[in-house]
Design a protein around this motif. Structure first.
Motif, PDB file in Angstrom:
ATOM      1  N   GLY A  13       0.814  -1.223   0.000  1.00 52.75           N
ATOM      2  CA  GLY A  13       0.000   0.000   0.000  1.00 52.75           C
ATOM      3  C   GLY A  13       0.842   1.265   0.000  1.00 52.75           C
ATOM      4  N   ASP A  14       0.435   2.194   0.877  1.00 52.80           N
ATOM      5  CA  ASP A  14       1.094   3.496   0.922  1.00 52.80           C
ATOM      6  C   ASP A  14       2.582   3.394   1.225  1.00 52.80           C
ATOM      7  OD1 ASP A  14      -1.207   4.835   0.308  1.00 52.80           O
ATOM      8  OD2 ASP A  14      -1.659   5.447   2.378  1.00 52.80           O
ATOM      9  N   ASP A  15       2.968   2.404   2.016  1.00 47.16           N
ATOM     10  CA  ASP A  15       4.397   2.281   2.370  1.00 47.16           C
ATOM     11  C   ASP A  15       5.227   1.985   1.132  1.00 47.16           C
ATOM     12  OD1 ASP A  15       3.809   2.734   5.001  1.00 47.16           O
ATOM     13  OD2 ASP A  15       3.664   0.591   5.511  1.00 47.16           O
ATOM     14  N   ALA A  16       4.737   1.048   0.316  1.00 53.03           N
ATOM     15  CA  ALA A  16       5.446   0.713  -0.918  1.00 53.03           C
ATOM     16  C   ALA A  16       5.448   1.914  -1.857  1.00 53.03           C
ATOM     17  CB  ALA A  16       4.795  -0.489  -1.590  1.00 53.03           C
ATOM     18  N   HIS A  17       4.294   2.566  -1.966  1.00 50.79           N
ATOM     19  CA  HIS A  17       4.205   3.717  -2.871  1.00 50.79           C
ATOM     20  C   HIS A  17       5.162   4.828  -2.433  1.00 50.79           C
ATOM     21  CE1 HIS A  17       2.938   6.866  -5.454  1.00 50.79           C
ATOM     22  NE2 HIS A  17       2.724   7.628  -4.383  1.00 50.79           N
ATOM     23  N   LYS A  18       5.141   5.129  -1.145  1.00 56.77           N
ATOM     24  CA  LYS A  18       5.989   6.242  -0.666  1.00 56.77           C
ATOM     25  C   LYS A  18       7.454   5.960  -0.944  1.00 56.77           C
ATOM     26  CE  LYS A  18       3.500   9.100   2.492  1.00 56.77           C
ATOM     27  NZ  LYS A  18       2.156   8.557   2.794  1.00 56.77           N
ATOM     28  N   LYS A  19       7.827   4.693  -0.833  1.00 56.08           N
ATOM     29  CA  LYS A  19       9.236   4.349  -1.042  1.00 56.08           C
ATOM     30  C   LYS A  19       9.632   4.551  -2.504  1.00 56.08           C
ATOM     31  CE  LYS A  19      12.882   1.181   0.087  1.00 56.08           C
ATOM     32  NZ  LYS A  19      13.307  -0.028   0.766  1.00 56.08           N
ATOM     33  N   VAL A  20       8.818   4.069  -3.429  1.00 60.82           N
ATOM     34  CA  VAL A  20       9.161   4.225  -4.855  1.00 60.82           C
ATOM     35  C   VAL A  20       9.019   5.686  -5.272  1.00 60.82           C
ATOM     36  CG1 VAL A  20       6.889   3.692  -5.894  1.00 60.82           C
ATOM     37  CG2 VAL A  20       8.993   3.108  -7.112  1.00 60.82           C
TER      38      VAL A  20
END
Lengths: 124, 398
Positions: free
Chosen positions: B82-89
């Protein structure tokens, strides 16, 4: 009177002492819809090959060169009045650009005749 | 009569241009092709003006497969959701662009720029966060044709080992643009396309698996559809069979985007122009302005606060003569700017231009002179766009 043609797609037709000048059917088709044209005023003189007029389509702006040397005796009033459609509709008739008083009629004979121009266009 | 050496403002390349995957489909409909960024592209079908007008009234299908679509993704096994993966990329790509990419919601698309350390623009591009939870940690990025090799090299160099860039320019990118594009898209692909909001992305299991953004560069509503080459002919043929759809060449694409006041990279944007000069301050969201952490932030934020010395403006010549790229702009005999895009507007039935002028003369209503073939001609600074945008934004469901 026969019509003569240049490699830059202008045509010239001598009628009496006056040469009528315009762009060819091929040139008009390549341009597409003309959206602007600028013709010289009567009284202006040009040497063969000089920039004489401008014609613009939606695609591009093109310079029209004086196919022969001479003095402008009349510019096409239809085009001056912004009826540019006539250049697309009848480039070798009502869509003529200017009438010139030739300073050297021999320049006309040196241009391509209709058959030579047709061959030239085929090779483009 | 001699044409200007450049057609549609694009320089001819020395090498043999690449053929589009749909080359045969377009050649059956037109012979007017031209080299654009190394690709042999259809320039015109029935005529620039009728194609332009058709797109404003119905729907036009454009092949923009020369552009640079790509997927930028965290390495497999990143273990985030979710947001964690998105924020990282998103944080990785934010090293290159000034937009708030971390703040994208699932399915949201944002327009941004790759900037250099001097605050100039290296390219303008679209970045999308996929809607599907399984794609968390991916971004869909579309850059310009002429810049794609540079851009991909920059992205890879800035993020090496932290994410993977997968080029998708072996696929077809088709743009369907116009007020009835949604009808054709719903009928041919999936009724759900009509429900998408502008600047969103969604994948559909049709014609293989396609990635659809509701977006475009004509000022009209519409879609850009990434489809695998082996399914592209089926999709294009099905769209062209719809009565609202006609094929449109790159010529009309240029007049449509100019009327919409949109920048063409390499003309209206280049490595010396800043996003603020280009009137694109709206693309730099507050979080990034406060963090000051993007390339060229020093100049860009200074201009954001104090204003730039020159500004991109709309220009309406007062007479009928088009003022094309390179025409100099004068005021009281002094040069104050230059035209960067210009031509004929079919919608307004007259000439329009965009260019950069000194900030003192950038207010709409200012009268300037355009130096056309050595003759000054009066023109008026006007607001952009020339023709209002008609993007479709769906109401949020209650």
């Amino acid at each position: 009177m026969t019509t003569r043609y240049t490699k830059d797609h202008e045509w010239v037709r001598l009628e009496g002492d006056v040469a009528i000048v315009g762009i060819t059917q091929y040139a008009a088709e390549q341009l597409g819809d003309v959206v602007y044209a600028e013709l010289p005023d009567a009284g202006k003189s040009f040497a063969q090959g000089d920039d004489m007029a401008v014609v613009e389509s939606a695609k591009t702006a093109s310079d029209v060169y004086a196919p022969i040397s001479g003095e402008v005796v009349e510019a096409n009033g239809e085009i001056k009045n912004e009826n540019w459609q006539i250049i697309n509709d009848a480039p070798q008739a009502g869509g003529w650009f200017v009438k010139l008083k030739p300073s050297n009629k021999a320049e006309i004979d040196a241009l391509m005749d209709e058959a030579a121009y047709a061959d030239y266009v085929k090779g483009l | 009569m001699r044409h200007a050496p450049r057609i549609l403002g694009h320089v001819m390349a020395d090498t043999e241009p690449k053929k589009l995957p749909l080359d045969a489909l377009w050649r059956a409909r037109t012979s007017k092709f031209g080299d654009f960024a190394g690709y042999d592209m259809p320039l015109q079908f029935e005529g620039l003006i009728p194609e332009h007008n058709w797109t404003r009234a119905h729907a036009g299908l454009f092949d923009v497969s020369h552009m640079g679509p790509s997927f930028f993704a965290l390495p497999k096994g990143h273990g985030l959701e979710g947001d964690d993966a998105h924020k990282k990329v998103a944080a990785l790509i934010e090293r290159l662009v000034p937009a708030d990419i971390q703040g994208l919601k699932p399915g949201q698309v944002r327009y941004t720029m790759i900037t250099n350390d001097d605050g100039g623009v290296l390219d303008d591009l679209m970045i999308a966060r996929p809607a599907e939870p399984a794609a968390a940690g991916d971004l869909y990025i579309v850059v310009n044709a002429g810049c794609k090799h540079q851009d991909w090299a920059l992205i890879e160099a800035a993020t090496k080992g932290e994410a993977n860039l997968v080029r998708a320019d072996d696929r077809c990118l088709l743009a369907l643009q116009g007020p009835t594009a949604h009808q054709a898209a719903a009928a041919v692909i999936d009724p759900a396309l009509a429900e998408m909001s502008f600047m969103t992305v969604k994948r559909f299991d049709a014609f293989g698996r396609i990635t659809v953004t509701r977006s475009g560069y004509t000022g009209e509503d519409g879609y850009e559809i990434l489809v695998r080459a082996e399914h592209a002919a089926d999709l294009a043929s099905a769209l062209l069979a719809h009565p609202e759809v006609k094929p449109i060449g790159l010529g009309a694409r240029d007049s449509l985007r100019l009327e919409a006041g949109l920048c063409l990279y390499g003309h209206d944007l280049d490595p010396t122009t800043s996003p603020i000069e280009a009137d694109l301050a709206w693309t730099i969201q507050k979080r990034r302005r406060e963090a000051k952490d993007f390339p060229g932030a020093k100049r860009i934020l200074r201009e954001y606060e104090l204003g730039a010395t020159r500004k991109r403006v709309g220009i309406r010549p007062n007479d009928r003569a088009p003022a094309r790229e390179g025409v100099e702009i004068y005021k009281d005999g002094k040069q104050i700017g230059v035209v960067t895009s210009g031509g004929f507007s079919p919608t307004l039935n007259g000439p329009i231009s965009m260019g950069y002028v000194d900030a003192a003369h950038a207010e709409p209503g200012h009268v300037v002179d355009l130096m056309i073939r050595g003759t000054p001609r009066a023109a008026t600074i006007v607001p952009l766009p020339f023709v209002p945008h008609r993007y479709v934004r769906q109401k949020k469901s209650a």
